[in-house]
Design an enzyme around this catalytic site. Structure first.
Site, PDB file in Angstrom:
ATOM      1  N   ARG A   1      11.568   3.397   3.596  1.00  0.00           N
ATOM      2  CA  ARG A   1      11.059   2.403   4.572  1.00  0.00           C
ATOM      3  C   ARG A   1      12.235   1.495   4.928  1.00  0.00           C
ATOM      4  O   ARG A   1      12.953   1.022   4.050  1.00  0.00           O
ATOM      5  CB  ARG A   1       9.927   1.579   3.973  1.00  0.00           C
ATOM      6  CG  ARG A   1       9.591   0.392   4.854  1.00  0.00           C
ATOM      7  CD  ARG A   1       8.335  -0.317   4.442  1.00  0.00           C
ATOM      8  NE  ARG A   1       7.156   0.453   4.812  1.00  0.00           N
ATOM      9  CZ  ARG A   1       5.917  -0.046   4.803  1.00  0.00           C
ATOM     10  NH1 ARG A   1       5.712  -1.300   4.448  1.00  0.00           N
ATOM     11  NH2 ARG A   1       4.895   0.692   5.147  1.00  0.00           N
TER      12      ARG A   1
ATOM     13  N   LYS B   1      25.633  -5.017  -1.465  1.00  0.00           N
ATOM     14  CA  LYS B   1      27.096  -5.032  -1.678  1.00  0.00           C
ATOM     15  C   LYS B   1      27.826  -4.412  -0.499  1.00  0.00           C
ATOM     16  O   LYS B   1      29.034  -4.196  -0.547  1.00  0.00           O
ATOM     17  CB  LYS B   1      27.452  -4.237  -2.934  1.00  0.00           C
ATOM     18  CG  LYS B   1      26.821  -4.740  -4.199  1.00  0.00           C
ATOM     19  CD  LYS B   1      27.292  -3.834  -5.350  1.00  0.00           C
ATOM     20  CE  LYS B   1      26.532  -4.119  -6.622  1.00  0.00           C
ATOM     21  NZ  LYS B   1      26.766  -3.056  -7.615  1.00  0.00           N
TER      22      LYS B   1
ATOM     23  N   ARG C   1       0.801  -1.225   0.000  1.00  0.00           N
ATOM     24  CA  ARG C   1       0.000   0.000   0.000  1.00  0.00           C
ATOM     25  C   ARG C   1       0.832   1.273   0.000  1.00  0.00           C
ATOM     26  O   ARG C   1       0.595   2.191  -0.789  1.00  0.00           O
ATOM     27  CB  ARG C   1      -0.919   0.037   1.224  1.00  0.00           C
ATOM     28  CG  ARG C   1      -2.179  -0.740   1.060  1.00  0.00           C
ATOM     29  CD  ARG C   1      -2.570  -1.338   2.374  1.00  0.00           C
ATOM     30  NE  ARG C   1      -1.631  -2.402   2.684  1.00  0.00           N
ATOM     31  CZ  ARG C   1      -1.769  -3.658   2.267  1.00  0.00           C
ATOM     32  NH1 ARG C   1      -2.822  -4.004   1.595  1.00  0.00           N
ATOM     33  NH2 ARG C   1      -0.859  -4.571   2.526  1.00  0.00           N
ATOM     34  N   THR C   2       1.787   1.358   0.905  1.00  0.00           N
ATOM     35  CA  THR C   2       2.541   2.610   1.037  1.00  0.00           C
ATOM     36  C   THR C   2       3.304   2.876  -0.264  1.00  0.00           C
ATOM     37  O   THR C   2       3.243   3.977  -0.823  1.00  0.00           O
ATOM     38  CB  THR C   2       3.498   2.530   2.242  1.00  0.00           C
ATOM     39  OG1 THR C   2       2.740   2.148   3.390  1.00  0.00           O
ATOM     40  CG2 THR C   2       4.163   3.868   2.497  1.00  0.00           C
TER      41      THR C   2
ATOM     42  N   HIS D   1       5.060   5.589  11.549  1.00  0.00           N
ATOM     43  CA  HIS D   1       4.608   5.486  10.156  1.00  0.00           C
ATOM     44  C   HIS D   1       3.670   6.669   9.921  1.00  0.00           C
ATOM     45  O   HIS D   1       2.450   6.516   9.821  1.00  0.00           O
ATOM     46  CB  HIS D   1       3.892   4.149   9.967  1.00  0.00           C
ATOM     47  CG  HIS D   1       3.609   3.765   8.558  1.00  0.00           C
ATOM     48  ND1 HIS D   1       3.842   4.601   7.472  1.00  0.00           N
ATOM     49  CD2 HIS D   1       3.100   2.613   8.036  1.00  0.00           C
ATOM     50  CE1 HIS D   1       3.481   3.973   6.377  1.00  0.00           C
ATOM     51  NE2 HIS D   1       3.035   2.766   6.683  1.00  0.00           N
TER      52      HIS D   1
END
Ligand code: NCD
Length: 309
Positions: A103, A82, A53-54, A131
């Protein structure tokens, strides 16, 4: 008009109540809007943790407003694999984009990114911490579903310990005179830090392990998934994974107009039969993410004026 231009969005505490209300009013103007006000702007998505969703509602918002999105949706395909540090990734990508969406599984990662980036950074979830954009769309949903934000009786149920969406929403509700009931297994209690936030704001709240007593007076029920990925010990997860399932039988004790919300994804905490309930708001809630995130992007990138006038 409130000034959002160039600002970072790291926690809900970065915004005054008036600013939050202004954003919600702005979001109403962005509902269903497709207009190329972000033409020439590039937004980068740095997603080191799963998201549907986000990530996609932000991408949809950028697309509908005529901007471009670059980025990755998995740490494994970025140079983190890496050995690159977050600070270096941010320093590089800010040269490619006008705004960064991040995120990350670690609390504080978005704050760190903001310290290294000259361009605005929006926290799309940092570990079990916060959030904020979820909270803005939650408030937008509450206002639509309950008709107001002030003085509501709100029940949170599920993983209140690790649920970052809960942490952000609880913090904002202190400004709206909410009555709050926290329903969770003991192990998943709302952390002390957030309980202190409530206590300091003089918000009355109760804690219980079963919802029976809480449901009859509730205006809104906010259900959350048990956040399996945050458990250090899988055995602890097994003990609490099936703590609650909201079903039509449970809802018999609730008011007919109880709004049922959930940030999603759902696992088993709301039975499918509830989806047809007229006040099951969770899919509408997910859809409002586009309007709220559109408004936020346009405001921060200084392109909202022609929609707001
Ligand atoms: C939430 C999250 O990532 O914190 N999801 C979302 O953004 N809608 C809730 C969750 O994962 O349970």
């Amino acid at each position: 008009m409130q000034d959002f231009v160039g600002r970072d969005v790291i926690t809900v505490g970065d915004f005054e109540k008036e600013e939050v209300l202004f954003l919600l009013d702005a979001a109403a103007r962005f509902e269903g809007l497709s207009r190329p006000i972000l033409a020439g702007k590039v937004v980068a998505t740095l997603f080191f943790e799963p998201s549907t969703r986000t990530h996609l509602s932000f991408e949809s918002a950028v697309g509908r407003l005529g901007g471009a999105c670059i980025g990755f949706a998995e740490a494994g395909v970025s140079s983190q694999a890496k050995g690159e540090t977050l600070a270096d990734t941010v320093r590089v990508v800010e040269g490619y984009a006008d705004l960064l969406l991040i995120r990350h599984p670690l609390e504080g990662a978005a704050q760190l990114a903001a310290e290294f980036a000259e361009v605005p950074v929006i926290n799309c979830g940092d570990g079990a911490h916060q959030h904020p954009t979820q909270t803005f769309l939650d408030l937008f949903t509450i206002r639509k579903e309950c008709g107001r934000l002030d003085g509501l009786n709100i029940v949170f149920m599920g993983d209140l310990r690790f649920g970052r969406a809960v942490h952000s929403l609880v913090a904002v509700l202190t400004a709206f005179d909410a009555m709050i009931t926290l329903v969770s297994p003991r192990y998943l209690r709302l952390p002390q830090e957030q309980r202190h936030v409530l206590a300091r704001a003089g918000i009355s709240y109760r804690e219980m392990t079963e919802p029976d007593e809480a449901l009859p007076d509730a205006d809104m029920l906010y259900v959350t998934r048990i956040q399996r990925e945050r458990f250090a010990d899988p055995a602890e997860y097994e003990k609490v994974r099936n703590s609650y399932t909201v079903d039509l039988e449970m809802l018999k004790a609730a008011r007919d107009n109880l709004a049922i919300m959930h940030p999603l994804p759902r696992v088993n905490e709301i039975a499918r039969e509830v989806d047809a309930h007229p006040h099951a708001a969770y899919f509408r809630q997910a859809h409002y993410g586009v309007a709220v995130r559109s408004a936020l992007l346009a405001l921060i990138l200084g392109r909202a004026e022609e929609v707001m006038e």
